[in-house]
Design a protein around this motif. Structure first.
Motif, PDB file in Angstrom:
ATOM      1  N   HIS A 220       0.870  -1.175   0.000  1.00  0.00           N
ATOM      2  CA  HIS A 220       0.000   0.000   0.000  1.00  0.00           C
ATOM      3  C   HIS A 220       0.904   1.221   0.000  1.00  0.00           C
ATOM      4  O   HIS A 220       1.564   1.529   0.993  1.00  0.00           O
ATOM      5  N   SER A 223       0.344   5.624   1.959  1.00  0.00           N
ATOM      6  CA  SER A 223       0.117   5.466   3.393  1.00  0.00           C
ATOM      7  C   SER A 223       0.073   6.798   4.129  1.00  0.00           C
ATOM      8  O   SER A 223      -0.314   6.860   5.287  1.00  0.00           O
ATOM      9  N   TYR A 234      -7.753   4.498   8.957  1.00  0.00           N
ATOM     10  CA  TYR A 234      -7.870   3.363   9.858  1.00  0.00           C
ATOM     11  C   TYR A 234      -6.754   2.378   9.508  1.00  0.00           C
ATOM     12  O   TYR A 234      -6.183   2.411   8.419  1.00  0.00           O
ATOM     13  N   ARG A 235      -6.428   1.527  10.452  1.00  0.00           N
ATOM     14  CA  ARG A 235      -5.196   0.749  10.368  1.00  0.00           C
ATOM     15  C   ARG A 235      -5.137  -0.154   9.148  1.00  0.00           C
ATOM     16  O   ARG A 235      -4.080  -0.339   8.549  1.00  0.00           O
ATOM     17  N   SER A 236      -6.255  -0.733   8.761  1.00  0.00           N
ATOM     18  CA  SER A 236      -6.261  -1.687   7.643  1.00  0.00           C
ATOM     19  C   SER A 236      -6.496  -1.015   6.301  1.00  0.00           C
ATOM     20  O   SER A 236      -6.687  -1.693   5.295  1.00  0.00           O
ATOM     21  N   ALA A 238      -6.215   0.485   2.736  1.00  0.00           N
ATOM     22  CA  ALA A 238      -5.326   0.140   1.617  1.00  0.00           C
ATOM     23  C   ALA A 238      -5.806   0.830   0.343  1.00  0.00           C
ATOM     24  O   ALA A 238      -5.755   0.248  -0.738  1.00  0.00           O
ATOM     25  N   ASP A 269     -10.903  -2.727   1.200  1.00  0.00           N
ATOM     26  CA  ASP A 269     -10.985  -3.657   2.320  1.00  0.00           C
ATOM     27  C   ASP A 269     -11.068  -5.096   1.815  1.00  0.00           C
ATOM     28  O   ASP A 269     -10.489  -6.018   2.404  1.00  0.00           O
ATOM     29  N   ARG A 272      -7.690  -6.386   0.689  1.00  0.00           N
ATOM     30  CA  ARG A 272      -6.866  -6.687   1.856  1.00  0.00           C
ATOM     31  C   ARG A 272      -7.187  -8.085   2.379  1.00  0.00           C
ATOM     32  O   ARG A 272      -6.286  -8.850   2.743  1.00  0.00           O
ATOM     33  N   ILE A 273      -8.459  -8.447   2.419  1.00  0.00           N
ATOM     34  CA  ILE A 273      -8.863  -9.782   2.870  1.00  0.00           C
ATOM     35  C   ILE A 273      -8.375 -10.846   1.892  1.00  0.00           C
ATOM     36  O   ILE A 273      -7.914 -11.925   2.289  1.00  0.00           O
ATOM     37  N   TRP A 276      -4.809 -11.569   2.508  1.00  0.00           N
ATOM     38  CA  TRP A 276      -4.642 -12.336   3.741  1.00  0.00           C
ATOM     39  C   TRP A 276      -4.999 -13.811   3.514  1.00  0.00           C
ATOM     40  O   TRP A 276      -4.272 -14.708   3.969  1.00  0.00           O
ATOM     41  N   THR A 281       1.254 -10.776   2.707  1.00  0.00           N
ATOM     42  CA  THR A 281       1.325  -9.773   3.768  1.00  0.00           C
ATOM     43  C   THR A 281       1.390  -8.376   3.167  1.00  0.00           C
ATOM     44  O   THR A 281       2.246  -8.093   2.331  1.00  0.00           O
ATOM     45  N   ARG A 284       3.901  -1.483   3.700  1.00  0.00           N
ATOM     46  CA  ARG A 284       3.816  -0.047   3.465  1.00  0.00           C
ATOM     47  C   ARG A 284       5.228   0.525   3.394  1.00  0.00           C
ATOM     48  O   ARG A 284       6.158  -0.058   3.950  1.00  0.00           O
TER      49      ARG A 284
END
Length: 304
Positions: A220, A223, A234-236, A238, A269, A272-273, A276, A281, A284
């Motif tokens: 990502h 950032s 938010y933390r996740s 992307a 989002d 990102r899933i 995962w 992984t 950034r």
């Protein structure tokens, strides 16, 4: 998670103490503390192993340029992607002045950009071929500003690249993720690209140390943007700009086509899933290297 665990622990201790089982409560606290320390040590060791594997993967990717694409008569330029301090100071783009198409054509002619937006260095051969995919609709001014800067930025990094603007011209709601998929497939029909950057048209990179060369894991890139006060919303998160290898896009079966009406980040989002689930992984850039400014001129949240 730590605060929740502490709350549960305190509740358990109170339960035991209330029943006069003080010795059992103290023993329970000791066992939980021991388990916590062992777990943290294991995670730290795992993190060190992952970092070592990351360094090894990066070295392997750098070595690919010596055999994949480089000829004996021309040097390989992939190492420039990890040492580009000579590329100049941080860019300060003018986001208010919109260049004309004639000005852009003159820029393309002077830098020898091929028809269709493809460019490659003449003094070396890169280890990757980069495709920049831009989802687009009704943001002509943004596109002109973006093109004025992105070519110079990528050429400084000695990247062989092509830029693909995927314009949604139907009357349906905007589908950013689907345009990414279309751009990916169409670009591969044009050239054998190995690295893909999925790029919002209103995001301009400003740090010369931010490499557009793909790493061994998805990255990502945006950032830190002025849109979000130089921090992640938010933390996740992307969104904005991401890069990944072509093989990784195939591994996750691309983006989801179900998010219409811009999605408000849902497609980010979802990807990102997907990473995962595929065992990939998200990375950034280092601090202060993932800086982007967003074009505010004629800006509105989503295309009609």
């Amino acid at each position: 998670p730590a605060s929740i665990a502490m709350t549960i622990l305190v509740s358990i201790v109170r339960w035991f103490v209330g029943r006069k089982y003080l010795t059992a409560a103290l023993l329970l606290v000791f066992l939980i503390s021991l388990l916590w320390n062992v777990t943290m040590s294991s995670l730290e060791f795992l993190g060190q192993r992952v970092s070592a594997n990351t360094r090894n993967s990066r070295q392997q990717l750098q070595q690919r340029c010596l055999s994949d694409l480089c000829s004996s008569s021309m040097s390989c330029c992939c190492h420039r992607n990890y040492s580009i301090a000579d590329s100049g100071d941080r860019m300060v783009p003018d986001l208010e002045e919109v260049p004309t198409e004639q000005e852009l054509l003159a820029q393309y002619s002077s830098s020898k950009i091929e028809r269709g937006g493809f460019w490659a260095p003449t003094d070396c051969v890169g280890s990757q071929r980069l495709a920049v995919i831009i989802p687009f609709r009704k943001r002509e001014e943004h596109l002109l500003i973006f093109l004025r800067y992105i070519h110079t930025y990528l050429q400084r990094q000695k990247l062989s690249y092509g830029i693909y603007v995927v314009d949604q011209i139907d009357g349906l709601e905007f589908n950013r993720a689907m345009l990414f998929n279309v751009g990916f497939l169409e670009a591969l029909k044009d050239r054998n690209y190995t690295c893909f950057v999925f790029h919002d048209v209103d995001h301009i990179p400003v740090d010369p140390m931010l490499s557009y060369w793909c790493d061994s894991m998805p990255t990502h890139m945006a950032s830190r943007t002025d849109e979000w006060n130089w921090r992640l919303p938010y933390r996740s998160f992307a969104g904005g700009v991401t890069k990944q290898l072509a093989s990784q896009i195939r591994q996750i079966n691309g983006f989801a086509n179900v998010f219409w009406g811009w999605g408000w980040g849902s497609e980010d989002d979802d990807i990102r899933i997907r990473w995962w689930l595929a065992g990939l992984t998200l990375r950034r850039p280092k601090a202060n290297n993932g800086n982007y400014v967003t074009i505010k001129k004629s800006h509105y949240r989503a295309p009609d």
